[in-house]
Design a protein around this motif. Structure first.
Motif, PDB file in Angstrom:
ATOM      1  N   LEU A 128       0.834  -1.205   0.000  1.00  0.00           N
ATOM      2  CA  LEU A 128       0.000   0.000   0.000  1.00  0.00           C
ATOM      3  C   LEU A 128       0.867   1.253   0.000  1.00  0.00           C
ATOM      4  O   LEU A 128       0.613   2.198  -0.752  1.00  0.00           O
ATOM      5  N   ASN A 129       1.875   1.257   0.840  1.00  0.00           N
ATOM      6  CA  ASN A 129       2.765   2.412   0.957  1.00  0.00           C
ATOM      7  C   ASN A 129       3.496   2.672  -0.351  1.00  0.00           C
ATOM      8  O   ASN A 129       3.597   3.818  -0.803  1.00  0.00           O
ATOM      9  N   LEU A 130       4.001   1.611  -0.969  1.00  0.00           N
ATOM     10  CA  LEU A 130       4.698   1.731  -2.252  1.00  0.00           C
ATOM     11  C   LEU A 130       3.777   2.303  -3.332  1.00  0.00           C
ATOM     12  O   LEU A 130       4.160   3.196  -4.085  1.00  0.00           O
ATOM     13  N   LEU A 131       2.584   1.763  -3.393  1.00  0.00           N
ATOM     14  CA  LEU A 131       1.622   2.200  -4.406  1.00  0.00           C
ATOM     15  C   LEU A 131       1.298   3.680  -4.251  1.00  0.00           C
ATOM     16  O   LEU A 131       1.235   4.419  -5.236  1.00  0.00           O
ATOM     17  N   LEU A 132       1.122   4.109  -3.015  1.00  0.00           N
ATOM     18  CA  LEU A 132       0.802   5.509  -2.750  1.00  0.00           C
ATOM     19  C   LEU A 132       1.969   6.419  -3.147  1.00  0.00           C
ATOM     20  O   LEU A 132       1.774   7.497  -3.702  1.00  0.00           O
ATOM     21  N   GLN A 133       3.176   5.970  -2.862  1.00  0.00           N
ATOM     22  CA  GLN A 133       4.372   6.733  -3.231  1.00  0.00           C
ATOM     23  C   GLN A 133       4.480   6.909  -4.742  1.00  0.00           C
ATOM     24  O   GLN A 133       5.099   7.853  -5.226  1.00  0.00           O
ATOM     25  N   HIS A 134       3.901   5.984  -5.480  1.00  0.00           N
ATOM     26  CA  HIS A 134       3.967   6.037  -6.947  1.00  0.00           C
ATOM     27  C   HIS A 134       2.673   6.571  -7.565  1.00  0.00           C
ATOM     28  O   HIS A 134       2.415   6.369  -8.755  1.00  0.00           O
ATOM     29  N   GLY A 135       1.845   7.233  -6.742  1.00  0.00           N
ATOM     30  CA  GLY A 135       0.687   7.940  -7.285  1.00  0.00           C
ATOM     31  C   GLY A 135      -0.599   7.156  -7.376  1.00  0.00           C
ATOM     32  O   GLY A 135      -1.507   7.543  -8.130  1.00  0.00           O
ATOM     33  N   ALA A 136      -0.722   6.075  -6.611  1.00  0.00           N
ATOM     34  CA  ALA A 136      -1.974   5.301  -6.642  1.00  0.00           C
ATOM     35  C   ALA A 136      -3.135   6.137  -6.130  1.00  0.00           C
ATOM     36  O   ALA A 136      -2.999   6.905  -5.185  1.00  0.00           O
ATOM     37  N   SER A 137      -4.283   5.965  -6.767  1.00  0.00           N
ATOM     38  CA  SER A 137      -5.496   6.658  -6.331  1.00  0.00           C
ATOM     39  C   SER A 137      -6.124   5.885  -5.177  1.00  0.00           C
ATOM     40  O   SER A 137      -6.256   4.664  -5.224  1.00  0.00           O
ATOM     41  N   LEU A 138      -6.507   6.632  -4.140  1.00  0.00           N
ATOM     42  CA  LEU A 138      -7.165   6.011  -2.986  1.00  0.00           C
ATOM     43  C   LEU A 138      -8.651   5.772  -3.236  1.00  0.00           C
ATOM     44  O   LEU A 138      -9.308   5.079  -2.472  1.00  0.00           O
ATOM     45  N   HIS A 139      -9.167   6.366  -4.315  1.00  0.00           N
ATOM     46  CA  HIS A 139     -10.591   6.260  -4.601  1.00  0.00           C
ATOM     47  C   HIS A 139     -10.840   5.123  -5.588  1.00  0.00           C
ATOM     48  O   HIS A 139     -10.289   5.115  -6.686  1.00  0.00           O
ATOM     49  N   PRO A 140     -11.653   4.133  -5.211  1.00  0.00           N
ATOM     50  CA  PRO A 140     -11.890   2.994  -6.104  1.00  0.00           C
ATOM     51  C   PRO A 140     -12.605   3.425  -7.373  1.00  0.00           C
ATOM     52  O   PRO A 140     -13.475   4.298  -7.338  1.00  0.00           O
ATOM     53  N   PRO A 141     -12.230   2.840  -8.530  1.00  0.00           N
ATOM     54  CA  PRO A 141     -12.898   3.201  -9.789  1.00  0.00           C
ATOM     55  C   PRO A 141     -14.340   2.717  -9.837  1.00  0.00           C
ATOM     56  O   PRO A 141     -15.137   3.186 -10.633  1.00  0.00           O
ATOM     57  N   CYS A 142     -14.667   1.766  -8.940  1.00  0.00           N
ATOM     58  CA  CYS A 142     -16.018   1.216  -8.901  1.00  0.00           C
ATOM     59  C   CYS A 142     -16.297   0.685  -7.502  1.00  0.00           C
ATOM     60  O   CYS A 142     -15.396   0.164  -6.834  1.00  0.00           O
TER      61      CYS A 142
END
Length: 266
Positions: free
Chosen positions: A90-104
């Motif tokens: 989770l931390n890695l994904l966030l560092q690389h710009g992952a969206s916290l809001h689900p697409p669906c």
């Protein structure tokens, strides 16, 4: 094994799901596309996160893996990380710009983490601004999902983070589902955090009316039928004033430790 059925499984996917870092690195050096997807649009990054392999996820992201890729089931790598319970992913994904809001709403990360009892993932998402009261029609709120699956620690973490104790699934409150499951621990927790014992669901039933006769939960409800104590009213009022992240805010108050412990339900 991955839960996905795929017709074009690649060695890159295989290395990712099993955490074979050296193999993964070798394949990338040989020119394998890190964004190669299966028929179900599953990427190697999805699989690395599904397996909870942060080192593999890190290599994939450094080589340009799509951080917000979506499968045909609306799963993002962030959702996959919540399936495995990997805060590191989770931390890695966030560092690389992952969206916290689900697409669906069919694949909400915080609902998945709450359902599976991944307390650290719930805490991570809550502390990074995810809506902990996100109410999905077919699931309810994360708190409702945690109570439905009897994940007490997740329910407690959500309540500590300021989740609405009475918001559930339609008219069915978290207390309704806790009563239905005869969970003394959850019923006690919810009432301590101010759950309404008189609220009615869509069948016009109060939580206590869903408890089988002679159950310890029934006796617990009878004990709680009277008016709240002044101490409990004060605690609920103070916690409401702090809203979300109330646990962290109360911890930082210049108050005697005994009083802070009371406010924090320690």
């Amino acid at each position: 094994m991955s839960p996905y059925f795929v017709s074009d499984w690649s060695p890159l996917h295989d290395a990712s799901i099993h955490g074979r870092l050296l193999t993964l690195t070798k394949l990338i050096k040989q020119g394998c596309d890190v964004n190669l997807v299966t028929a179900a649009q599953v990427s190697p990054l999805h699989e690395a996160c599904l397996g909870g392999h942060a080192a593999c996820a890190s290599v994939l992201l450094k080589h340009g893996a799509q951080v917000n890729g979506v499968t045909v089931d609306w799963h993002t790598p962030l959702f996959s990380a919540c399936v495995s319970g990997s805060v590191a992913c989770l931390n890695l994904l966030l560092q690389h710009g992952a969206s916290l809001h689900p697409p669906c709403d069919l694949a909400s990360p915080i609902h998945e983490a709450a359902k599976r009892g991944h307390v650290q993932c719930v805490e991570f998402l809550a502390s990074h601004g995810v809506n902990i009261d996100h109410n999905i029609k077919h699931l309810g709120t994360p708190l409702y999902v945690a109570c439905e699956n009897q994940e007490v620690n997740c329910a407690k973490k959500l309540l500590e983070s300021g989740a609405n104790v009475n918001s559930g699934k339609g008219l069915d409150s978290p207390l309704h589902v806790a009563a239905r499951n005869c969970s003394v621990e959850l019923v006690t927790l919810l009432i301590d955090f101010g759950a309404d014992i008189w609220v009615k669901n869509d069948e016009s039933k109060r939580p206590m009316e869903l408890v089988p006769p002679g159950s310890p939960v029934g006796r617990l409800f009878l004990q709680k039928e009277g008016p709240l104590s002044l101490m409990q009213l004060c605690r609920l009022c103070i916690r409401r004033c702090f809203g979300h992240k109330q646990h962290q805010k109360i911890t930082g108050l210049l108050l005697p430790e005994e009083l802070k412990h009371f406010l924090l339900h320690v």
